[in-house]
Design a protein around this motif. Sequence first.
Motif, PDB file in Angstrom:
ATOM      1  N   MET A 191       0.831  -1.201   0.000  1.00 55.20           N
ATOM      2  CA  MET A 191       0.000   0.000   0.000  1.00 55.20           C
ATOM      3  C   MET A 191       0.868   1.254   0.000  1.00 55.20           C
ATOM      4  SD  MET A 191      -2.903  -1.171   2.749  1.00 55.20           S
ATOM      5  CE  MET A 191      -1.657  -1.656   3.937  1.00 55.20           C
ATOM      6  N   GLU A 192       0.335   2.303  -0.568  1.00 57.20           N
ATOM      7  CA  GLU A 192       1.018   3.582  -0.601  1.00 57.20           C
ATOM      8  C   GLU A 192       0.236   4.600   0.218  1.00 57.20           C
ATOM      9  OE1 GLU A 192       1.580   4.940  -4.545  1.00 57.20           O
ATOM     10  OE2 GLU A 192       3.317   3.678  -4.924  1.00 57.20           O
ATOM     11  N   ARG A 193       0.964   5.439   0.901  1.00 58.15           N
ATOM     12  CA  ARG A 193       0.333   6.501   1.664  1.00 58.15           C
ATOM     13  C   ARG A 193       1.099   7.796   1.441  1.00 58.15           C
ATOM     14  NH1 ARG A 193      -3.556   4.488   4.774  1.00 58.15           N
ATOM     15  NH2 ARG A 193      -3.442   2.313   5.459  1.00 58.15           N
ATOM     16  N   THR A 194       0.423   8.902   1.698  1.00 54.77           N
ATOM     17  CA  THR A 194       1.053  10.206   1.545  1.00 54.77           C
ATOM     18  C   THR A 194       2.205  10.357   2.530  1.00 54.77           C
ATOM     19  OG1 THR A 194      -1.042  11.179   0.849  1.00 54.77           O
ATOM     20  CG2 THR A 194       0.651  12.696   1.612  1.00 54.77           C
ATOM     21  N   CYS A 195       3.309  10.867   2.025  1.00 50.98           N
ATOM     22  CA  CYS A 195       4.483  11.092   2.881  1.00 50.98           C
ATOM     23  C   CYS A 195       4.154  12.177   3.898  1.00 50.98           C
ATOM     24  CB  CYS A 195       5.683  11.498   2.022  1.00 50.98           C
ATOM     25  SG  CYS A 195       7.156  11.924   2.981  1.00 50.98           S
ATOM     26  N   THR A 196       4.340  11.871   5.172  1.00 52.71           N
ATOM     27  CA  THR A 196       4.015  12.832   6.219  1.00 52.71           C
ATOM     28  C   THR A 196       5.093  13.901   6.381  1.00 52.71           C
ATOM     29  OG1 THR A 196       5.009  11.348   7.860  1.00 52.71           O
ATOM     30  CG2 THR A 196       2.632  11.163   7.495  1.00 52.71           C
ATOM     31  N   ALA A 197       6.295  13.607   5.894  1.00 50.27           N
ATOM     32  CA  ALA A 197       7.389  14.576   6.043  1.00 50.27           C
ATOM     33  C   ALA A 197       7.219  15.777   5.120  1.00 50.27           C
ATOM     34  CB  ALA A 197       8.728  13.892   5.783  1.00 50.27           C
ATOM     35  N   CYS A 198       6.711  15.525   3.905  1.00 44.30           N
ATOM     36  CA  CYS A 198       6.567  16.622   2.930  1.00 44.30           C
ATOM     37  C   CYS A 198       5.124  16.872   2.543  1.00 44.30           C
ATOM     38  CB  CYS A 198       7.393  16.329   1.676  1.00 44.30           C
ATOM     39  SG  CYS A 198       6.828  14.872   0.755  1.00 44.30           S
ATOM     40  N   GLN A 199       4.185  16.168   3.201  1.00 43.15           N
ATOM     41  CA  GLN A 199       2.756  16.302   2.908  1.00 43.15           C
ATOM     42  C   GLN A 199       2.426  15.969   1.453  1.00 43.15           C
ATOM     43  OE1 GLN A 199       0.822  16.836   5.561  1.00 43.15           O
ATOM     44  NE2 GLN A 199       2.711  16.960   6.738  1.00 43.15           N
ATOM     45  N   GLY A 200       3.199  15.033   0.879  1.00 40.92           N
ATOM     46  CA  GLY A 200       2.910  14.581  -0.476  1.00 40.92           C
ATOM     47  C   GLY A 200       3.500  15.448  -1.567  1.00 40.92           C
ATOM     48  N   ARG A 201       4.244  16.493  -1.211  1.00 41.61           N
ATOM     49  CA  ARG A 201       4.776  17.397  -2.226  1.00 41.61           C
ATOM     50  C   ARG A 201       6.097  16.922  -2.814  1.00 41.61           C
ATOM     51  NH1 ARG A 201       2.785  21.479   1.635  1.00 41.61           N
ATOM     52  NH2 ARG A 201       0.975  22.517   0.703  1.00 41.61           N
ATOM     53  N   GLY A 202       6.799  16.053  -2.114  1.00 39.63           N
ATOM     54  CA  GLY A 202       8.083  15.556  -2.621  1.00 39.63           C
ATOM     55  C   GLY A 202       9.235  16.492  -2.350  1.00 39.63           C
ATOM     56  N   GLN A 203       8.949  17.656  -1.797  1.00 40.42           N
ATOM     57  CA  GLN A 203       9.975  18.647  -1.496  1.00 40.42           C
ATOM     58  C   GLN A 203       9.739  19.221  -0.108  1.00 40.42           C
ATOM     59  OE1 GLN A 203       9.456  21.462  -4.716  1.00 40.42           O
ATOM     60  NE2 GLN A 203      11.062  20.505  -5.942  1.00 40.42           N
ATOM     61  N   VAL A 204      10.820  19.637   0.527  1.00 36.19           N
ATOM     62  CA  VAL A 204      10.739  20.286   1.830  1.00 36.19           C
ATOM     63  C   VAL A 204      11.495  21.604   1.757  1.00 36.19           C
ATOM     64  CG1 VAL A 204      10.461  18.175   3.187  1.00 36.19           C
ATOM     65  CG2 VAL A 204      12.754  18.995   2.636  1.00 36.19           C
ATOM     66  N   ILE A 205      11.047  22.547   2.581  1.00 34.20           N
ATOM     67  CA  ILE A 205      11.667  23.868   2.612  1.00 34.20           C
ATOM     68  C   ILE A 205      12.227  24.089   4.014  1.00 34.20           C
ATOM     69  CG2 ILE A 205      11.271  26.349   2.398  1.00 34.20           C
ATOM     70  CD1 ILE A 205       9.067  25.753   0.422  1.00 34.20           C
ATOM     71  N   ASP A 206      13.546  24.212   4.112  1.00 33.31           N
ATOM     72  CA  ASP A 206      14.182  24.435   5.411  1.00 33.31           C
ATOM     73  C   ASP A 206      14.036  25.881   5.874  1.00 33.31           C
ATOM     74  OD1 ASP A 206      15.004  21.791   5.543  1.00 33.31           O
ATOM     75  OD2 ASP A 206      16.902  22.196   4.505  1.00 33.31           O
ATOM     76  N   ASP A 207      14.073  26.804   4.921  1.00 40.63           N
ATOM     77  CA  ASP A 207      13.988  28.228   5.257  1.00 40.63           C
ATOM     78  C   ASP A 207      12.874  28.864   4.427  1.00 40.63           C
ATOM     79  OD1 ASP A 207      14.480  30.666   6.296  1.00 40.63           O
ATOM     80  OD2 ASP A 207      16.493  30.926   5.458  1.00 40.63           O
ATOM     81  N   PRO A 208      11.617  28.823   4.921  1.00 38.53           N
ATOM     82  CA  PRO A 208      10.494  29.320   4.122  1.00 38.53           C
ATOM     83  C   PRO A 208      10.497  30.835   3.958  1.00 38.53           C
ATOM     84  CG  PRO A 208       9.740  28.743   6.314  1.00 38.53           C
ATOM     85  CD  PRO A 208      11.171  28.302   6.223  1.00 38.53           C
ATOM     86  N   CYS A 209       9.843  31.271   2.920  1.00 41.63           N
ATOM     87  CA  CYS A 209       9.702  32.703   2.640  1.00 41.63           C
ATOM     88  C   CYS A 209       8.832  33.337   3.713  1.00 41.63           C
ATOM     89  CB  CYS A 209       9.091  32.891   1.260  1.00 41.63           C
ATOM     90  SG  CYS A 209       8.638  34.590   0.861  1.00 41.63           S
ATOM     91  N   ALA A 210       9.275  34.460   4.235  1.00 39.89           N
ATOM     92  CA  ALA A 210       8.530  35.121   5.304  1.00 39.89           C
ATOM     93  C   ALA A 210       7.258  35.775   4.798  1.00 39.89           C
ATOM     94  CB  ALA A 210       9.411  36.170   5.976  1.00 39.89           C
ATOM     95  N   SER A 211       7.221  36.135   3.527  1.00 38.06           N
ATOM     96  CA  SER A 211       6.050  36.839   2.986  1.00 38.06           C
ATOM     97  C   SER A 211       4.865  35.913   2.789  1.00 38.06           C
ATOM     98  CB  SER A 211       6.407  37.513   1.660  1.00 38.06           C
ATOM     99  OG  SER A 211       7.431  38.467   1.839  1.00 38.06           O
ATOM    100  N   CYS A 212       5.124  34.658   2.411  1.00 33.84           N
ATOM    101  CA  CYS A 212       4.026  33.730   2.101  1.00 33.84           C
ATOM    102  C   CYS A 212       4.015  32.503   2.990  1.00 33.84           C
ATOM    103  CB  CYS A 212       4.099  33.303   0.641  1.00 33.84           C
ATOM    104  SG  CYS A 212       5.599  32.375   0.222  1.00 33.84           S
ATOM    105  N   SER A 213       4.911  32.452   3.993  1.00 27.62           N
ATOM    106  CA  SER A 213       4.996  31.315   4.926  1.00 27.62           C
ATOM    107  C   SER A 213       5.261  29.996   4.202  1.00 27.62           C
ATOM    108  CB  SER A 213       3.716  31.211   5.763  1.00 27.62           C
ATOM    109  OG  SER A 213       3.490  32.411   6.480  1.00 27.62           O
ATOM    110  N   GLY A 214       5.973  30.074   3.088  1.00 35.55           N
ATOM    111  CA  GLY A 214       6.365  28.866   2.378  1.00 35.55           C
ATOM    112  C   GLY A 214       5.363  28.349   1.369  1.00 35.55           C
ATOM    113  N   LEU A 215       4.209  29.015   1.210  1.00 39.81           N
ATOM    114  CA  LEU A 215       3.190  28.539   0.271  1.00 39.81           C
ATOM    115  C   LEU A 215       3.448  28.977  -1.165  1.00 39.81           C
ATOM    116  CD1 LEU A 215      -0.080  29.094   2.336  1.00 39.81           C
ATOM    117  CD2 LEU A 215       1.120  26.941   1.909  1.00 39.81           C
TER     118      LEU A 215
END
Length: 381
Positions: free
Chosen positions: A185-209
């Motif tokens: 079975m496959e499940r959504t990755c909890t570390a990246c919420q299914g995006r496949g990428q992680v942001i260590d230092d998010p943008c302050a203007s958009c909170s990483g979105l």
Amino acid sequence: MSKRCYYETLEVERSVDEGQLKAAYRKLAMKWHPDRNPGDKDCESKFKEINEAYDVLKDGDKRAAYDRFGHAAFENGHGGGNGQGFNADFGSAFADIFEGIFGMGGAGARQQRGSGRERGADLRFNMEIKLEEAYEGKTAQIRLPTSVTCEACSGSGAKAGTKPKTCSHCSGHGRVRHTQGFFTMERTCTACQGRGQVIDDPCASCSGLGRVTRERTLSVNIPPGVEDGTRIRLAGEGEAGVRGGPTGDLYIFLSLAAHPLFQRDGADLHCRVPISMVTAALGGDFEVPSIDGGKTRVKVPAGTQSGRRFRLSSKGMPVLRSKQLGDMYVQVVVETPQNLTKKQRDLLAEFDKLSSKDTQPESTGFFSKLKDFFGNGTGAA
């Protein structure tokens, strides 16, 4: 040896709906799965037949072809089941079943893996316009709050000078696999919420979105002839996608405000005009306004009855994306005089004495028929 009927293989009737078909397949797949019957060649063969039958019947086009031509519809490699058991189509067929049981992502979810970019949502905007605006067309300005690409990070979600990194937990796939018994079975990755990428230092203007909320002003072209419920699509004018994903669309739904004079029926317009008893009896004319802002004179012949309609050609609404125009229908309503003076009452009484079957043919004919009806003894006792 001829193939068994696919419906018999799945133990369902030909009228089975999608839900019943899926339930039947799930039950049989559990029963005859090779992992539950190791070394049993008959079970493996049976399981392949079940998979082949479901692969055809779950597809609307394939099912229609099978219902019409039977197994001959898929001979010579023209689609349908091929009896090879665990083929490419089997994956999608089996996923259809276990997605509902275990929450597994289907093909649509697999297409989103690792991209890290989600499409922005579509937006809906309701706009009310006047009938005159629907006739002429207009360019409207609308203001709406929506998500737009963050300028500080250019939509990446990461602080300027940095960029998102591939998720180490799922290797950028956005999904992680778990083996449980004979199922994988496959499940959504909890570390990246299914995006496949992680942001260590998010943008302050958009909170990483990668997007922020702003109020935008858009120009909307409304063509002549639109009707109540017309939908206008503005591609790419919806919400911005997450982390640089594609932008959604904006859908504008039009509604027409009630008009004090005209009622619309497709491209035709209808209106009711009261006229005096004298005008109806002696004849005359009157003016009515038209939707284009002009006036049209309507001639009333002598003896006009209440409810009569007059057609004014090409005085209606334009047909959308066409040069044709509908018609306008004017219905006259004969108004009964009220608040009469004594002289007016006397004149009407005198007129009534002078009336004959020629001046009032409908009422004379009606009462004549009524007299015959009761005179023949067929009326109520």
